[in-house]
Design a protein around this motif. Sequence first.
Motif, short mmCIF file in Angstrom:
data_model
loop_
_atom_site.label_atom_id
_atom_site.label_comp_id
_atom_site.label_asym_id
_atom_site.label_seq_id
_atom_site.Cartn_x
_atom_site.Cartn_y
_atom_site.Cartn_z
N ALA A 47 -6.63 17.10 2.77
CA ALA A 47 -7.77 16.31 3.25
C ALA A 47 -8.43 16.99 4.44
O ALA A 47 -9.66 16.90 4.61
CB ALA A 47 -7.30 14.91 3.64
N ARG B 183 -5.25 13.13 -2.29
CA ARG B 183 -5.85 12.55 -1.11
C ARG B 183 -5.96 11.04 -1.26
O ARG B 183 -6.21 10.54 -2.37
CB ARG B 183 -7.25 13.12 -0.89
CG ARG B 183 -7.29 14.62 -0.70
CD ARG B 183 -8.73 15.09 -0.50
NE ARG B 183 -8.83 16.53 -0.36
CZ ARG B 183 -9.96 17.18 -0.13
NH1 ARG B 183 -11.09 16.49 0.01
NH2 ARG B 183 -9.98 18.48 -0.02
N PHE C 209 -1.65 18.38 -4.50
CA PHE C 209 -1.99 17.48 -3.40
C PHE C 209 -2.84 16.32 -3.91
O PHE C 209 -3.74 16.52 -4.74
CB PHE C 209 -2.77 18.23 -2.31
CG PHE C 209 -1.96 19.28 -1.59
CD1 PHE C 209 -1.13 18.92 -0.55
CD2 PHE C 209 -2.03 20.61 -1.97
CE1 PHE C 209 -0.38 19.87 0.13
CE2 PHE C 209 -1.27 21.57 -1.31
CZ PHE C 209 -0.45 21.20 -0.26
N THR D 142 -2.87 12.85 3.01
CA THR D 142 -2.65 13.62 1.80
C THR D 142 -1.17 13.54 1.44
O THR D 142 -0.32 13.50 2.33
CB THR D 142 -3.04 15.10 2.01
OG1 THR D 142 -4.34 15.18 2.57
CG2 THR D 142 -3.02 15.87 0.70
#
Length: 776
Positions: free
Chosen positions: A528, A566, A564, A555
């Motif tokens: 993020a 967010r 990942f 994140t």
Amino acid sequence: MNLFPACAKLPHAGRLKIFSVNPNLLSSVHIAVPKRKRKSRTNPSRLLLLLASCALALAGVVRAEQLPVRTYATADGLAHDQVDKIVQDSRGFIWFCTFDGLSRFDGYRFTNYGVKDGLPRASVNEMLEARDGVYWVATNGGGVSRFDPAWDARRVAEARASGGADAGDGRVFKTYNVGEEAQSNIVETIFEDRAGNVWAGTQGGLFRLAGGREGGTFERVLLNIPNRAERAVEAVSMVEDAEGSVWVGTNRGVVRILPGGATIHQAVQTSQGTDYVWSFLLDRQGRLWVGHQSGLLVVNPEPVARLAGVADAPLWRTVANQPSSEDGRVLLPVAAGEARWYTTADGMGGNNVQAIRQLADGRVWVGTRGGGVSVFDGERFRTYAAAHGLVARVVALTEDRDGNVWVGTQGSGALKVTRGGFISYTEAEGLGAGEVISIFEGPEGRLCVVTAKWTVNWFDGERFKQVRLNLPKRIIESSSGRWQIIRDHAGEWWVATGEGLYRFPAVARLEDLATVTPVAYTTRDGLADDNISRLYEDSRGDVWIGSYNPPVTLTKWERASRTFRRFTEADGMPPFNWANVFGEDAAGQLWIGLHNGGLARARGGRIEVFDEGDKVPGGFGQGLYRDKHGRLWVATSRGGVRLDAPSDEHPRVVPLAEPGKLASDNLRCFVEDAFGRLYVGTSRGVDRLDFETGRVKRFTTADGLVKSEVLVSFRDGAGALWFGTREGLSRLIPAPEGGQTQTPPPVLIGGLRVGGVAQPVSNLGEREVPELTLGS
């Protein structure tokens, strides 16, 4: 607690000062009542030792830690900063024999006695409380002074009964000349044997007052040291053994006075023409510890039966010390008549041994002039000196009834080493500079501590070693980032920086973190934001990443997909708030203490927020902790709460404590000991909550905590508690409540005023004032 059982006989109270006599506790109450109607020592060698500055010798095993030490000096009310002896009496008072007066400590303040109180000289070398309750004081040039509390109480009672506010001229000490020569009234030591005789060791020989009689006279006791006149012998220390022999330490070695009166002299080790024996200790095994100007001698005494009638019999035979093993263990004498000699080569901090004391736990503390304190634990000597909160020049030691050790110094006042206090570690013990960011156990269960500038420190049991991670130089030199580092369950290291997230591989040695190459992640990889503030691995192995810059600040790195994710406002994450601290409940739900107030929970892929409307205090979220019952404790800058059943849809929120019960509302962290007590780290120290008794015990820098503001805490695998501050780390080993209970202090009346006029009160306080009669 009723503080006034002793005042039941007071029909109308005067203005009373009531105090408890305890080195750690004090209760003080004042009651207002309407106004009625109507030293310089003369021995040149010792004077030089007093004035010389001694270099600190740290031979042997030197402890790498700071002791829980509180210093008392003239600024605190002590009569003088040179403290030659420390004694605790039967009432609980601590007495300090100083170069400029006798000081009595009641746990709160000092009361000082000098020439105005009847002492012939202000300089006091030693004192004792005899079995009959009488105090005897050895002065430096004025002989021996005697104070009888029973006489003092009668004197005061008579003055009150006569209606007078004056109980005399204030001179409460009666003085005895010990001998005819000036040097025989420089009294180095005072001692009472089992028969009640009072002995005075002077710079002009040894004297005895038979039976300690008030009207008696001190008579000389012959020491019979060959080629030495009696008046030229300094008697500086004494002890009585189990067979009734009196051992006398002199400037010419040791004299043993057998029960029948026969004497045997033995030199210890002549050095520069003198052979000073400064101190004795008879330990629980019957061994005699001899503190000498050149080292420490431990003797297993010959039985009296072997010595009686034998002319010039040796008191001991010195055997060669066996070479110490690699771990520093030393041997003590075991056979009768055997003696062993110990110096800095055997781990002592210094060779000029001034004081010896065996504590209740069996350890022997040895105070040296120049080398601090060496503690013998049954196997080896460990030295504590300036780097550990003590000083180099130690001349007196005692243990009080609560297990605290009091240290008298030659110019630095009196030090109290608190029993059960904190042991602290700073840069002097190898810890990295700056604040402590986190504490956890790393490879092989070693304690790891993260400090400023991405430094990982690990504890080897004695000292900390450190390594700075292999990050780009521009990051190390930058002031951005919170220096967050975590080690995940696979042994990999995750590092938060102001330029993204770095992931280091598992290493066999922590030192390798300085050279291995990490993998870097940035917003290009799905973060993020690159300015990372917090990291946390949950029970599934996923890593949560908090960042500073809105609108997206959270994140999650998902281990299964190695990608990942967010969390945005659409997922329930507040757009202008961010994670300050992470935690997890027993059901595996993630909880987040938010920077700008509030508490968030990640559940079902969404973020739920609890705020002041849900009874969660506002302010920075600073600590989350799950206890052994599964309850979640929340610390904020404006107070704390407990969540019962935090996995429920609507957890029950319970206040942490009543307002004003804790040291501060600015709470930082929690940790629990093995006895179920909760420790709360605050901006003003540590508070321990005992839920069974409802008691709160406060720990501060006076207990050895390195700094008042506690940032993080941790309980290691051995049960020790660690507290990180902005300038170091402190360790506490908890004990069960019964093991920490202090002796209940006697409550005494120490001052009395009627209508503003002081009334006489006994010097050592009174339990009641029955003679006082007041008008309307």
